[in-house]
Scaffold this motif. Sequence first.
Motif, PDB file in Angstrom:
ATOM      1  N   ARG A  18      48.473  34.486  39.953  1.00 50.82           N
ATOM      2  CA  ARG A  18      47.412  35.127  38.874  1.00 50.82           C
ATOM      3  C   ARG A  18      48.213  34.883  37.539  1.00 50.82           C
ATOM      4  N   LEU A  22      46.415  32.648  34.615  1.00 53.36           N
ATOM      5  CA  LEU A  22      45.940  33.154  33.330  1.00 53.36           C
ATOM      6  C   LEU A  22      46.502  32.426  32.212  1.00 53.36           C
ATOM      7  N   ASP A  64      50.991  41.192  31.228  1.00 52.37           N
ATOM      8  CA  ASP A  64      49.404  41.694  31.212  1.00 52.37           C
ATOM      9  C   ASP A  64      49.121  41.651  29.702  1.00 52.37           C
ATOM     10  N   ALA A  69      45.356  40.453  30.356  1.00 50.62           N
ATOM     11  CA  ALA A  69      44.836  40.450  31.736  1.00 50.62           C
ATOM     12  C   ALA A  69      44.150  41.885  32.118  1.00 50.62           C
ATOM     13  N   LEU A  73      47.514  42.749  36.191  1.00 53.42           N
ATOM     14  CA  LEU A  73      49.128  42.464  36.592  1.00 53.42           C
ATOM     15  C   LEU A  73      49.777  43.639  36.790  1.00 53.42           C
TER      16      LEU A  73
END
Length: 313
Positions: A18, A22, A64, A69, A73
């Motif tokens: 992830r 991102l 994050d 995000a 996260l």
Amino acid sequence: MAKEIDPHASMAALFGSRVRRLRIAAGLTQAELGEKAYVVGSRITQIERASGARPTLELARALDEALGADDLLVDLWPYVYREAFPDWSRAFIAHSERAVSIREYAAHVVPGLLQTEEYARAVLSLDVMLSGEEQLEERVAARLGRQDRLRSPDRPELWVVLDEAVLRRPVGGWAVMRGQLAGLLDAAAEPHITVQVLPFDEGGHGAMGGSLTVLTLPDGTDVAYTEGADYGQLIEEPTEVERYADIYDRLRAAALPPLMSLDMIRSVLEGNRGASVPSRSQRRRLAHKQLQQSSGWQLRRGGRRLPRPRPRP
């Protein structure tokens, strides 16, 4: 080009996948993301490859924010952290997070769900396997985070029996211990939390080897968990669980009644370390009196209070 790690391999791999997606979507290099999250670029490489140390909660928050995000996260981090524990420990934590009733006997320290931050830090710092201050703070944050469920709409009924040794042992020193004892009194004022003390004069019992927890799950089934200084065991076989539930019920019956338990905690808090414990006959009389005075409520085995049915007119 580096091969992308399989996100299904582990929670750390999913977290790393992830982060990588991102980062690429944001048009950042690993070095640039590291600069935004206040770590070196090689640390981002480790995270994306699920190698090296697992990310701390602080780093998950920084990533994050840097990647916008929206807490994705941060929400994943507890699962990454939990992965470091043995299978039986992870299973117990997962059961605890959805239990409707938690019955716990604590032999040595206040249970994690009722620990203050200072007390939790003192307890967790005693782990000889602790790698450093960063890991300690990570564990403290995780422990305090699990307490959020006691304030959530689906909060469980929590019934805790504390061995008298828990009150007498000043973990972290008396200043920390006083704060913890005050925290116990505050917690016990909540309608879904009951605290009892098992005094020394009750002698031996079936859970002397360590702490014991019995969880009731949403489907009505129970699981048990026993824990010592360096081991833990999850019990799911119904016959064995029933045996541990019986042990817990005996401990609860032998412990001081709730109001008398709070008086004892308050006495230790006020500095009366030699506070006397009422005799068994005095306890029985007080328990009977409290039962007579507690109109409108009755207790079922799991510790959940249920209103008594009112007589029809």
